[in-house]
Motif scaffolding. Structure first.
Motif, PDB file in Angstrom:
ATOM      1  N   SER A 170      38.784   1.183   9.644  1.00 39.35           N
ATOM      2  CA  SER A 170      38.900   1.914   8.863  1.00 39.35           C
ATOM      3  C   SER A 170      39.228   3.409   8.703  1.00 39.35           C
ATOM      4  CB  SER A 170      37.576   1.873   8.368  1.00 39.35           C
ATOM      5  OG  SER A 170      36.514   1.300   8.450  1.00 39.35           O
ATOM      6  N   TYR A 173      40.040  10.108   5.069  1.00 39.39           N
ATOM      7  CA  TYR A 173      41.257  11.044   5.189  1.00 39.39           C
ATOM      8  C   TYR A 173      40.964  12.672   5.576  1.00 39.39           C
ATOM      9  CZ  TYR A 173      43.288   7.209   1.645  1.00 39.39           C
ATOM     10  OH  TYR A 173      43.900   6.257   1.466  1.00 39.39           O
ATOM     11  N   SER A 178      44.094  12.919   0.121  1.00 38.90           N
ATOM     12  CA  SER A 178      45.191  11.986  -0.142  1.00 38.90           C
ATOM     13  C   SER A 178      46.118  11.866  -1.175  1.00 38.90           C
ATOM     14  CB  SER A 178      44.366  10.416   0.378  1.00 38.90           C
ATOM     15  OG  SER A 178      43.739  10.166  -1.140  1.00 38.90           O
ATOM     16  N   ARG A 183      48.140   6.989   0.336  1.00 39.46           N
ATOM     17  CA  ARG A 183      47.437   5.923   1.136  1.00 39.46           C
ATOM     18  C   ARG A 183      48.171   4.574   1.043  1.00 39.46           C
ATOM     19  NH1 ARG A 183      45.165   8.678  -3.830  1.00 39.46           N
ATOM     20  NH2 ARG A 183      46.777   7.483  -5.140  1.00 39.46           N
ATOM     21  N   GLU A 184      49.639   4.397   0.701  1.00 39.59           N
ATOM     22  CA  GLU A 184      50.274   3.316   1.382  1.00 39.59           C
ATOM     23  C   GLU A 184      50.732   3.559   2.612  1.00 39.59           C
ATOM     24  OE1 GLU A 184      53.364   4.121  -1.432  1.00 39.59           O
ATOM     25  OE2 GLU A 184      52.856   2.737  -3.596  1.00 39.59           O
ATOM     26  N   VAL A 186      48.483   4.731   5.046  1.00 38.38           N
ATOM     27  CA  VAL A 186      47.384   3.858   5.504  1.00 38.38           C
ATOM     28  C   VAL A 186      47.409   2.552   5.669  1.00 38.38           C
ATOM     29  CG1 VAL A 186      45.221   4.330   5.694  1.00 38.38           C
ATOM     30  CG2 VAL A 186      46.139   6.157   5.538  1.00 38.38           C
ATOM     31  N   ARG A 187      47.872   2.537   4.461  1.00 38.97           N
ATOM     32  CA  ARG A 187      47.645   0.211   4.277  1.00 38.97           C
ATOM     33  C   ARG A 187      48.662   0.589   4.892  1.00 38.97           C
ATOM     34  NH1 ARG A 187      48.415  -2.836  -0.501  1.00 38.97           N
ATOM     35  NH2 ARG A 187      48.387  -4.782   0.416  1.00 38.97           N
ATOM     36  N   TYR A 191      45.347  -0.149   8.174  1.00 37.93           N
ATOM     37  CA  TYR A 191      44.431  -0.103   7.884  1.00 37.93           C
ATOM     38  C   TYR A 191      43.870  -1.300   6.581  1.00 37.93           C
ATOM     39  CZ  TYR A 191      44.119   3.523  11.481  1.00 37.93           C
ATOM     40  OH  TYR A 191      43.894   4.746  12.368  1.00 37.93           O
ATOM     41  N   THR A 192      42.656  -1.684   6.921  1.00 38.05           N
ATOM     42  CA  THR A 192      42.399  -2.315   5.675  1.00 38.05           C
ATOM     43  C   THR A 192      41.565  -1.659   4.379  1.00 38.05           C
ATOM     44  OG1 THR A 192      40.269  -3.106   6.693  1.00 38.05           O
ATOM     45  CG2 THR A 192      42.460  -4.483   7.145  1.00 38.05           C
ATOM     46  N   GLN A 193      40.530  -0.532   4.955  1.00 38.90           N
ATOM     47  CA  GLN A 193      40.051   0.645   4.079  1.00 38.90           C
ATOM     48  C   GLN A 193      40.522   2.198   3.967  1.00 38.90           C
ATOM     49  OE1 GLN A 193      38.140  -2.488   5.323  1.00 38.90           O
ATOM     50  NE2 GLN A 193      38.056  -1.185   6.725  1.00 38.90           N
ATOM     51  N   ALA A 194      40.030   2.717   3.294  1.00 38.20           N
ATOM     52  CA  ALA A 194      40.313   3.970   3.690  1.00 38.20           C
ATOM     53  C   ALA A 194      39.432   4.724   3.313  1.00 38.20           C
ATOM     54  CB  ALA A 194      41.553   4.817   3.692  1.00 38.20           C
ATOM     55  N   TYR A 209      40.927   1.822  -1.036  1.00 35.00           N
ATOM     56  CA  TYR A 209      41.906   2.913   0.091  1.00 35.00           C
ATOM     57  C   TYR A 209      41.561   4.564  -0.677  1.00 35.00           C
ATOM     58  CZ  TYR A 209      44.227  -0.616   2.681  1.00 35.00           C
ATOM     59  OH  TYR A 209      44.837  -1.282   3.116  1.00 35.00           O
TER      60      TYR A 209
END
Length: 266
Positions: A170, A173, A178, A183-184, A186-187, A191-194, A209
Motif C-alpha cells: 500500500s 501520496y 497524484s 498513479r501508473e 506507483v502501480r 503497489y496494489t493500492q494507494a 489507486y
C-alpha cells in the motif's frame, strides 16, 4: 457490500507537545485515545489498507461498519502514544513511512518532528500495523520528471523491503498529490493500492489507486470526529480545505505546463 462508503482516517503526529511544523496536523495523545474508544463504542471494525483493497478487489463482503486508521510520515508518537491504544482495543492500522525521514542509516534529515527509528517501525509491524510506502524524501510526486519519480519510488520501496523483510503493498501520496502518471508509476513500482486525501469517504468506484481519506487534526473535536465516522457533514466541515486545494491545483497545473514548455524548447 462492495458499494459501502468507508471512512479512512488520516493521522500524522500523535504528540503532547508537537513542533510548529506538525502542530495543526497532530492530535494529542488523550484525544487519540478518546477517538479510538469511540470507534469501539460505535461498533466499527478497523481494517488495514491492504485488507480493504483486497475485499474490494475480489468483491468479498466487508465486515460490519469498516474503518481505516492510517498514519503518514512516521512520527515517533505513533509508537509511543498510538500503539498502546491500538493494542488495547485490538485495532489494526497502517503507517505510511517516508523512509528518508526515519531515524537510522537512510535518514536525510528532512523529518519535521521526532521521527520513528527502524526498531520502532519493526515493532509496529510485529504488532499488526501494516507498513506502507510514502516515498523517500516526501516530494510532490506529480512535480517530478519520470526518471526522478521512478527513482524516488524504487529507493523507498527497496529500503522498506530490506528493513522489514516484506515488500510493501500500500502507498500514500505525499501531500495527497497524484496524477494519472504518478498513479501508473506507483502501480509499476509494485503497489496494489494507494491513498490520496480528498476529505471524502472512500468508495470502490474511486479505483484502487485513488482512495480518499478524511483528515484528523488537532482541532478535530469529538462531535466532528463522530461525524467523520458516520459520513455526515463532511462536505461542510472540509469546505475551506477543498477551496484551497482546488485553487492550488490550478497553480500546480500551470507550473507543470510551463515546465513542459521549457523542456520542449531545450
Amino acid at each position: 457490500m462492495t458499494g459501502t462508503a468507508v471512512p479512512i482516517l488520516m493521522y500524522h503526529a500523535v504528540a503532547a507537545a508537537p513542533g510548529d511544523a506538525t502542530r495543526a496536523l497532530s492530535v494529542a495523545p488523550e484525544a487519540f485515545a478518546e477517538q479510538m474508544a469511540l470507534i469501539g463504542d460505535l461498533g466499527l471494525t478497523p481494517l488495514t489498507t491492504a485488507a480493504l483493497a483486497a475485499h474490494w478487489r475480489y468483491r468479498r463482503p466487508l465486515p460490519a461498519r469498516p474503518v481505516l486508521i492510517t498514519f503518514d510520515d512516521g512520527y515517533e508518537g505513533v509508537h509511543r502514544h498510538a500503539l498502546p491504544v491500538l493494542a488495547k482495543h485490538g485495532f489494526p492500522a497502517t503507517l505510511f513511512a517516508a523512509t528518508g525521514w526515519l531515524r537510522g542509516p537512510h535518514d536525510t534529515g528532512g523529518g519535521l518532528d521526532a521521527m520513528l527509528d527502524w526498531d520502532q517501525v519493526r515493532e509496529l509491524a510485529d504488532s499488526g500495523v501494516e507498513i506502507g510506502g510514502h516515498s523517500h524524501s516526501h516530494p510532490q510526486l506529480d512535480q517530478l520528471d519520470d526518471a526522478a519519480l521512478a527513482a524516488e519510488l524504487e529507493h523507498s520501496t527497496g529500503i522498506l523491503t530490506d528493513e522489514l523483510g516484506a515488500r510493501p503493498l500500500s502507498f500514500a501520496y505525499p501531500y495527497g498529490y497524484s496524477s494519472r502518471r504518478v498513479r501508473e508509476a506507483v502501480r509499476a513500482a509494485g503497489y496494489t493500492q494507494a491513498l490520496a486525501v480528498g476529505n471524502a469517504l472512500a468508495r470502490r468506484r474511486q479505483g484502487p489507486y485513488a482512495l480518499r481519506r478524511v483528515t484528523v487534526r488537532r482541532s478535530t473535536g469529538v462531535a466532528e470526529f463522530e461525524r467523520l465516522l458516520q459520513g455526515r457533514s463532511i462536505a461542510r466541515d472540509f469546505a475551506k480545505d477543498r477551496a484551497l486545494t482546488t485553487g492550488y491545483a490550478l497553480v500546480r497545473r500551470a507550473r507543470q505546463v510551463c515546465r513542459k514548455a521549457i523542456r520542449s524548447r531545450v
